[in-house]
Motif scaffolding. Structure first.
Motif, PDB file in Angstrom:
ATOM      1  N   GLN A   1       0.850  -1.191   0.000  1.00 47.22           N
ATOM      2  CA  GLN A   1       0.000   0.000   0.000  1.00 47.22           C
ATOM      3  C   GLN A   1       0.881   1.235   0.000  1.00 47.22           C
ATOM      4  O   GLN A   1       1.759   1.372   0.860  1.00 47.22           O
ATOM      5  N   LEU A   2       0.654   2.108  -0.973  1.00 46.39           N
ATOM      6  CA  LEU A   2       1.415   3.342  -1.082  1.00 46.39           C
ATOM      7  C   LEU A   2       0.512   4.516  -0.738  1.00 46.39           C
ATOM      8  O   LEU A   2      -0.534   4.710  -1.357  1.00 46.39           O
ATOM      9  N   TYR A   3       0.920   5.308   0.250  1.00 45.77           N
ATOM     10  CA  TYR A   3       0.177   6.482   0.688  1.00 45.77           C
ATOM     11  C   TYR A   3       0.918   7.721   0.186  1.00 45.77           C
ATOM     12  O   TYR A   3       2.043   8.003   0.608  1.00 45.77           O
ATOM     13  N   LEU A   4       0.281   8.450  -0.733  1.00 44.04           N
ATOM     14  CA  LEU A   4       0.887   9.651  -1.308  1.00 44.04           C
ATOM     15  C   LEU A   4       0.286  10.875  -0.630  1.00 44.04           C
ATOM     16  O   LEU A   4      -0.930  11.100  -0.695  1.00 44.04           O
ATOM     17  N   VAL A   5       1.105  11.674   0.020  1.00 40.00           N
ATOM     18  CA  VAL A   5       0.630  12.830   0.786  1.00 40.00           C
ATOM     19  C   VAL A   5       1.128  14.114   0.146  1.00 40.00           C
ATOM     20  O   VAL A   5       2.333  14.290  -0.074  1.00 40.00           O
ATOM     21  N   ARG A   6       0.203  15.010  -0.157  1.00 34.18           N
ATOM     22  CA  ARG A   6       0.608  16.346  -0.572  1.00 34.18           C
ATOM     23  C   ARG A   6       1.019  17.134   0.680  1.00 34.18           C
ATOM     24  O   ARG A   6       0.411  16.978   1.748  1.00 34.18           O
ATOM     25  N   HIS A   7       2.022  17.954   0.541  1.00 34.23           N
ATOM     26  CA  HIS A   7       2.519  18.734   1.676  1.00 34.23           C
ATOM     27  C   HIS A   7       1.415  19.591   2.314  1.00 34.23           C
ATOM     28  O   HIS A   7       0.402  19.899   1.696  1.00 34.23           O
ATOM     29  N   GLY A   8       1.641  19.983   3.548  1.00 31.12           N
ATOM     30  CA  GLY A   8       0.735  20.904   4.220  1.00 31.12           C
ATOM     31  C   GLY A   8       0.775  22.278   3.569  1.00 31.12           C
ATOM     32  O   GLY A   8       1.596  22.549   2.676  1.00 31.12           O
ATOM     33  N   GLN A   9      -0.125  23.146   3.996  1.00 31.37           N
ATOM     34  CA  GLN A   9      -0.212  24.485   3.406  1.00 31.37           C
ATOM     35  C   GLN A   9       1.157  25.162   3.426  1.00 31.37           C
ATOM     36  O   GLN A   9       1.814  25.243   4.456  1.00 31.37           O
TER      37      GLN A   9
ATOM     38  N   ILE B   1       2.065  14.280  -7.567  1.00 31.14           N
ATOM     39  CA  ILE B   1       1.027  13.328  -7.162  1.00 31.14           C
ATOM     40  C   ILE B   1      -0.037  13.208  -8.249  1.00 31.14           C
ATOM     41  O   ILE B   1      -0.481  12.107  -8.594  1.00 31.14           O
ATOM     42  N   ALA B   2      -0.461  14.342  -8.825  1.00 35.80           N
ATOM     43  CA  ALA B   2      -1.422  14.300  -9.920  1.00 35.80           C
ATOM     44  C   ALA B   2      -0.857  13.548 -11.115  1.00 35.80           C
ATOM     45  O   ALA B   2      -1.572  12.795 -11.801  1.00 35.80           O
ATOM     46  N   THR B   3       0.436  13.733 -11.383  1.00 35.69           N
ATOM     47  CA  THR B   3       1.095  13.012 -12.475  1.00 35.69           C
ATOM     48  C   THR B   3       1.102  11.513 -12.202  1.00 35.69           C
ATOM     49  O   THR B   3       0.867  10.695 -13.110  1.00 35.69           O
ATOM     50  N   ALA B   4       1.361  11.126 -10.960  1.00 36.11           N
ATOM     51  CA  ALA B   4       1.345   9.705 -10.591  1.00 36.11           C
ATOM     52  C   ALA B   4      -0.040   9.100 -10.781  1.00 36.11           C
ATOM     53  O   ALA B   4      -0.183   7.995 -11.318  1.00 36.11           O
ATOM     54  N   VAL B   5      -1.070   9.820 -10.348  1.00 40.20           N
ATOM     55  CA  VAL B   5      -2.438   9.317 -10.485  1.00 40.20           C
ATOM     56  C   VAL B   5      -2.815   9.196 -11.965  1.00 40.20           C
ATOM     57  O   VAL B   5      -3.395   8.186 -12.395  1.00 40.20           O
ATOM     58  N   ALA B   6      -2.491  10.223 -12.747  1.00 34.34           N
ATOM     59  CA  ALA B   6      -2.796  10.173 -14.177  1.00 34.34           C
ATOM     60  C   ALA B   6      -2.068   9.016 -14.851  1.00 34.34           C
ATOM     61  O   ALA B   6      -2.627   8.338 -15.733  1.00 34.34           O
ATOM     62  N   HIS B   7      -0.840   8.752 -14.436  1.00 34.55           N
ATOM     63  CA  HIS B   7      -0.070   7.639 -14.999  1.00 34.55           C
ATOM     64  C   HIS B   7      -0.726   6.300 -14.681  1.00 34.55           C
ATOM     65  O   HIS B   7      -0.878   5.445 -15.567  1.00 34.55           O
TER      66      HIS B   7
ATOM     67  N   ALA C   1      -3.585  16.208   1.871  1.00 32.67           N
ATOM     68  CA  ALA C   1      -4.497  15.170   1.390  1.00 32.67           C
ATOM     69  C   ALA C   1      -3.741  13.881   1.093  1.00 32.67           C
ATOM     70  O   ALA C   1      -2.570  13.895   0.708  1.00 32.67           O
ATOM     71  N   VAL C   2      -4.446  12.778   1.248  1.00 31.28           N
ATOM     72  CA  VAL C   2      -3.866  11.451   1.056  1.00 31.28           C
ATOM     73  C   VAL C   2      -4.502  10.786  -0.160  1.00 31.28           C
ATOM     74  O   VAL C   2      -5.729  10.724  -0.274  1.00 31.28           O
ATOM     75  N   SER C   3      -3.669  10.314  -1.069  1.00 29.11           N
ATOM     76  CA  SER C   3      -4.107   9.434  -2.148  1.00 29.11           C
ATOM     77  C   SER C   3      -3.449   8.084  -1.894  1.00 29.11           C
ATOM     78  O   SER C   3      -2.367   8.008  -1.310  1.00 29.11           O
ATOM     79  N   GLU C   4      -4.106   7.012  -2.315  1.00 29.34           N
ATOM     80  CA  GLU C   4      -3.617   5.688  -1.947  1.00 29.34           C
ATOM     81  C   GLU C   4      -3.612   4.761  -3.155  1.00 29.34           C
ATOM     82  O   GLU C   4      -4.586   4.692  -3.902  1.00 29.34           O
ATOM     83  N   PHE C   5      -2.496   4.068  -3.340  1.00 31.59           N
ATOM     84  CA  PHE C   5      -2.365   3.027  -4.356  1.00 31.59           C
ATOM     85  C   PHE C   5      -2.123   1.694  -3.662  1.00 31.59           C
ATOM     86  O   PHE C   5      -1.438   1.639  -2.637  1.00 31.59           O
ATOM     87  N   SER C   6      -2.659   0.628  -4.216  1.00 33.32           N
ATOM     88  CA  SER C   6      -2.152  -0.702  -3.900  1.00 33.32           C
ATOM     89  C   SER C   6      -1.130  -1.031  -4.983  1.00 33.32           C
ATOM     90  O   SER C   6      -1.207  -0.516  -6.099  1.00 33.32           O
ATOM     91  N   PHE C   7      -0.160  -1.869  -4.664  1.00 31.62           N
ATOM     92  CA  PHE C   7       0.842  -2.191  -5.678  1.00 31.62           C
ATOM     93  C   PHE C   7       1.405  -3.593  -5.485  1.00 31.62           C
ATOM     94  O   PHE C   7       1.407  -4.154  -4.387  1.00 31.62           O
ATOM     95  N   ASN C   8       1.839  -4.150  -6.600  1.00 34.04           N
ATOM     96  CA  ASN C   8       2.621  -5.379  -6.599  1.00 34.04           C
ATOM     97  C   ASN C   8       3.786  -5.171  -7.549  1.00 34.04           C
ATOM     98  O   ASN C   8       4.028  -4.050  -7.996  1.00 34.04           O
ATOM     99  N   ALA C   9       4.518  -6.225  -7.866  1.00 38.70           N
ATOM    100  CA  ALA C   9       5.703  -6.071  -8.697  1.00 38.70           C
ATOM    101  C   ALA C   9       5.379  -5.599 -10.106  1.00 38.70           C
ATOM    102  O   ALA C   9       6.247  -5.058 -10.794  1.00 38.70           O
ATOM    103  N   LYS C  10       4.131  -5.751 -10.556  1.00 36.74           N
ATOM    104  CA  LYS C  10       3.773  -5.421 -11.931  1.00 36.74           C
ATOM    105  C   LYS C  10       3.108  -4.071 -12.102  1.00 36.74           C
ATOM    106  O   LYS C  10       3.272  -3.418 -13.122  1.00 36.74           O
ATOM    107  N   ARG C  11       2.320  -3.645 -11.111  1.00 41.77           N
ATOM    108  CA  ARG C  11       1.527  -2.438 -11.341  1.00 41.77           C
ATOM    109  C   ARG C  11       1.086  -1.781 -10.026  1.00 41.77           C
ATOM    110  O   ARG C  11       1.102  -2.408  -8.957  1.00 41.77           O
TER     111      ARG C  11
END
Length: 222
Positions: A3-11, A162-168, A188-198
């Protein structure tokens, strides 16, 4: 499965001489996120951040709130684009710092236009890589995480990467990432699940740590 948690910096400090500095509220947002995760019992097996001050300060706040201390791997490819350079590329001359609501609206209108032209290869802002190189800096971090890590991974960066990662991950156009970018809230937190392929998107732009009545006024976008 990781599980990858992507956090945008605080204000940060939009309109100040040094934007790359968390505001007092930005520090509070980061600390509050750490407290939220500590209450949830969440722990991280690895931490990766961009190289900007606001990334390091956000991580420090999170870790203070969690009561943990991780050695972060610094990945410069997760640094934000230069918004001032983008605006100067399409509007030469003195850049006026936004100080009013209309000033902020104009700033973001110009930024959208600059991003669109940069992505299309129409402009080459001074001191910035091409958009292809910028995106590669982000996707190389995702590849590294897939190949080298398992479990829970924390990534602290900025809205553009982070937006680039999500779009990718969603395989949508670079232009779509502009809309994702402009919607991202501070801490804000965005979250990916991941394995070796994707990677797979699980959540985008969530602020569960700010959803209580006492914290709803802490939600910001810059």
């Amino acid at each position: 499965m990781g599980q990858l948690y992507l956090v945008r910096h605080g204000q940060a400090s939009l309109g100040a001489a040094d934007y790359d500095q968390l505001s007092p509220l930005g520090l509070q947002q980061s600390h509050r996120l750490g407290e939220h995760w500590q209450a949830q019992g969440l722990t991280f097996d690895a931490v990766i951040t961009g190289a900007l001050k606001r990334h390091a300060q956000t991580l420090a706040g999170i870790q203070q709130g969690m009561g943990t201390r991780h050695e972060a791997r610094v990945w410069p490819g997760l640094n934000e684009y230069d918004s001032e350079a983008l605006i100067r590329a399409i509007q030469p001359g003195e850049l006026v710092k936004p100080t009013t609501p209309e000033g902020y609206k104009q700033h973001f209108r110009l930024l959208r236009d600059g991003l669109t032209q940069w992505m299309a290869g129409v402009v080459s802002p001074q001191g910035m890589p091409s958009y292809t190189e910028f995106a590669k800096g982000v996707t190389s971090a995702l590849d590294h995480i897939r190949q080298q890590h398992e479990g829970n991974v924390l990534l602290v960066s900025s809205g553009g990467p982070i937006a680039t990662a999500v779009a990718h991950v969603l395989r949508v156009s670079p232009e779509t990432s502009i809309e994702l970018n402009m919607r991202l809230r501070n801490s804000a937190v965005s979250e990916f699940s991941f394995n070796a392929k994707r990677h797979s998107l699980i959540a985008f732009n969530s602020v569960p740590h700010l959803e209580t009545p006492s914290h709803k006024e802490w939600v910001t976008f810059a």
